[in-house]
Scaffold this active site. Structure first.
Site, PDB file in Angstrom:
ATOM      1  N   ASP A  11       0.864  -1.184   0.000  1.00 37.95           N
ATOM      2  CA  ASP A  11       0.000   0.000   0.000  1.00 37.95           C
ATOM      3  C   ASP A  11       0.900   1.232   0.000  1.00 37.95           C
ATOM      4  OD1 ASP A  11      -3.064   0.815   1.729  1.00 37.95           O
ATOM      5  OD2 ASP A  11      -1.692   2.181   0.714  1.00 37.95           O
ATOM      6  N   ASP A 106      -3.646   2.232  -5.380  1.00 34.06           N
ATOM      7  CA  ASP A 106      -2.309   2.213  -4.748  1.00 34.06           C
ATOM      8  C   ASP A 106      -2.069   0.968  -3.900  1.00 34.06           C
ATOM      9  OD1 ASP A 106      -3.774   2.723  -2.401  1.00 34.06           O
ATOM     10  OD2 ASP A 106      -2.136   3.940  -1.583  1.00 34.06           O
ATOM     11  N   GLU A 107      -2.807  -0.083  -4.176  1.00 36.74           N
ATOM     12  CA  GLU A 107      -2.809  -1.221  -3.269  1.00 36.74           C
ATOM     13  C   GLU A 107      -2.887  -2.538  -4.031  1.00 36.74           C
ATOM     14  OE1 GLU A 107      -5.949  -2.353   0.071  1.00 36.74           O
ATOM     15  OE2 GLU A 107      -6.169  -0.350  -0.738  1.00 36.74           O
TER      16      GLU A 107
HETATM   17  N1  DCP Z   1      -8.567   8.220  -1.900  1.00 35.98           N
HETATM   18  C1  DCP Z   1      -9.633   9.076  -2.194  1.00 35.98           C
HETATM   19  N2  DCP Z   1     -10.681   9.167  -1.307  1.00 35.98           N
HETATM   20  C2  DCP Z   1     -10.692   8.439  -0.165  1.00 35.98           C
HETATM   21  C3  DCP Z   1      -9.628   7.566   0.122  1.00 35.98           C
HETATM   22  C4  DCP Z   1      -8.562   7.484  -0.769  1.00 35.98           C
HETATM   23  O1  DCP Z   1      -9.636   9.732  -3.224  1.00 35.98           O
HETATM   24  N3  DCP Z   1     -11.709   8.558   0.684  1.00 35.98           N
HETATM   25  C5  DCP Z   1      -7.422   8.169  -2.847  1.00 35.98           C
HETATM   26  C6  DCP Z   1      -6.326   9.119  -2.393  1.00 35.98           C
HETATM   27  C7  DCP Z   1      -5.255   8.247  -1.818  1.00 35.98           C
HETATM   28  C8  DCP Z   1      -5.447   6.945  -2.574  1.00 35.98           C
HETATM   29  O2  DCP Z   1      -6.832   6.881  -2.889  1.00 35.98           O
HETATM   30  O3  DCP Z   1      -3.959   8.798  -1.986  1.00 35.98           O
HETATM   31  C9  DCP Z   1      -5.020   5.733  -1.803  1.00 35.98           C
HETATM   32  O4  DCP Z   1      -5.814   5.580  -0.635  1.00 35.98           O
HETATM   33  P1  DCP Z   1      -5.203   5.094   0.739  1.00 35.98           P
HETATM   34  O5  DCP Z   1      -6.345   4.775   1.620  1.00 35.98           O
HETATM   35  O6  DCP Z   1      -4.180   4.048   0.516  1.00 35.98           O
HETATM   36  O7  DCP Z   1      -4.517   6.408   1.365  1.00 35.98           O
HETATM   37  P2  DCP Z   1      -3.073   7.020   1.088  1.00 35.98           P
HETATM   38  O8  DCP Z   1      -2.268   6.185   0.170  1.00 35.98           O
HETATM   39  O9  DCP Z   1      -3.248   8.427   0.666  1.00 35.98           O
HETATM   40  O10 DCP Z   1      -2.431   7.052   2.525  1.00 35.98           O
HETATM   41  P3  DCP Z   1      -1.848   5.830   3.398  1.00 35.98           P
HETATM   42  O11 DCP Z   1      -0.404   6.137   3.587  1.00 35.98           O
HETATM   43  O12 DCP Z   1      -2.602   5.862   4.672  1.00 35.98           O
HETATM   44  O13 DCP Z   1      -2.074   4.575   2.604  1.00 35.98           O
HETATM   45 MG    MG Z   2      -2.105   4.125   0.486  1.00 36.08          MG
END
Ligand code: DCP
Ligand code: MG
Length: 365
Positions: A11, A106-107
């Site tokens: 992730d 991203d996962e």
């Molecule tokens: N995303 C979005 N709306 C949300 C959740 C996520 O648009 N409610 C998008 C933005 C994030 C991406 O999806 O960058 C990936 O989601 P993640 O939950 O993996 O969050 P991040 O990668 O940003 O942070 P983390 O380091 O906690 O994984």
């Molecule tokens: Mg993420």
């Protein structure tokens, strides 16, 4: 047997925000918020770890984020860039095994029980994946290694950002015993509250509840909670899952007979579907309403559009119209569901969209 599997969950850290910081060095080390306009009714897609210190998180109103951190850098999303980076990352994962299952932008899960590098230790494979991603994209990923998907996913979240957490089969029991239930993927705020009211605060507590009771209280998913509480997850890593539809449904504790209650339920379900579509990065052209009446009679009604939709308000409107045509008054309603199909997730469509410069994402205003 699931115990012999070696699963890695990858992730990316603060994905959209990290890409913005990478591409603009003056944003590095600063609170960066990617999402909608804080002056309008925008929503935070994600925040850099610097911004998270102020309590800012995904799905929060951008105006709230601005209040918490007025000096933060607010940026609109550049979806086409994020998608390109996502494809690059997924292709790095393919170097290690063909058993790669992307779950969101991203996962991904990987089954590295057998892997192309011939490395016997999954932890070393995870290390190499992290290094490979960083070398190619200058971004950090967090990795979780475990005997199944459930444990690997929990592990990847344990030492974010830039984490590498390994849970061997013999470590599962200790990990789960003290784990707050909210950390279980799929347990959201509502289920958490319900469990807490039953005195269930940790997975250890959950384990003490008999299966029958979990099924009575939570329905079918109760049986799943029963397995997860024991760290049992037999789901295989599924390769190239091309999604055909995305949706959400609700079975009501008491059958609904009031139109206003049905409307409220549809609004909530439409919100759920929007969230899932944002997470999966898809939109679709066909909306299907599913109704199960108290006598278990089921109907589905569909409506197609010539443009893609993914926004809760439009989903709700379409579903409410379908319900009206189907007849509100036909009887008591036991279940309502909304599904979107005819999705825009074929590579050809995505390319067209990007090149046409039409990447308007419904979640952001
Ligand atoms: N995303 C979005 N709306 C949300 C959740 C996520 O648009 N409610 C998008 C933005 C994030 C991406 O999806 O960058 C990936 O989601 P993640 O939950 O993996 O969050 P991040 O990668 O940003 O942070 P983390 O380091 O906690 O994984
Ligand atoms: Mg993420």
């Amino acid at each position: 047997m699931s115990e012999t599997r070696k699963i890695i969950h990858i992730d990316m850290d603060a994905f959209y925000a990290a890409i913005e910081q990478r591409d603009n060095p003056s944003h590095r080390g600063k609170p960066v918020i990617v999402g909608g306009d804080p002056e309008k009714r925008g929503v935070v897609a994600t925040a850099s770890y610097e911004a998270r210190k102020f309590g800012i998180h995904s799905a929060m109103a951008a105006s709230t984020a601005k209040r918490l951190c007025p000096n933060a850098i607010f940026l609109r999303p550049r979806m086409e860039v994020y998608r390109r980076v996502s494809r690059e990352i997924m292709s790095i994962l393919q170097v290690f095994t063909d058993l790669v299952e992307p779950v969101s932008i991203d996962e991904a899960f990987l089954d590295v029980t057998q892997n192309k590098s011939g490395i016997p230790f999954a932890s070393q494979v995870a290390r190499q994946i992290k290094d490979g991603i960083e070398e190619a994209t200058s971004l950090t990923a967090s990795a979780g290694v475990g005997p199944n998907k459930f444990i690997a996913k929990i592990a990847s979240d344990m030492n974010k950002p830039d984490g590498l957490t390994v849970i061997p089969p013999e470590g599962v029991e200790v990990l789960l015993r003290g784990l707050p239930i909210r950390k279980v993927p799929g347990i959201g705020r509502v289920t958490e509250e319900k469990m807490k009211s039953m005195g269930i605060n940790t997975v250890g507590d959950l384990r003490k509840v008999p299966k029958d009771e979990l099924v009575t209280v939570f329905g079918k998913v109760g049986a799943w909670y029963y397995l997860l509480a024991r760290g049992d997850d037999d789901r295989e890593v599924q390769v190239e899952r091309v999604r055909k539809s995305i949706g959400s449904e609700s079975t009501f504790e008491k059958d609904l007979c009031d139109t206003a209650d049905m409307i409220t339920a549809l609004r909530r379900i439409a919100g759920q579907v929007e969230k899932r579509m944002v997470k999966a990065q898809v939109r679709g052209r066909t909306v299907t309403l599913k109704v199960t009446y108290a006598d278990f009679k089921k109907i589905t009604r569909s409506k197609s559009f010539d443009h893609v939709i993914g926004n809760a308000e439009l989903l709700y409107e379409a579903a409410a119209q379908l319900l009206e045509f189907a007849g509100f008054g036909d009887g008591r309603v036991r279940l309502l569901g909304i599904t979107v199909s005819n999705l825009d997730n074929t590579p050809e469509l995505k390319l067209k969209e990007v090149s046409a410069g039409q990447m308007t994402f419904p979640f952001f205003s």
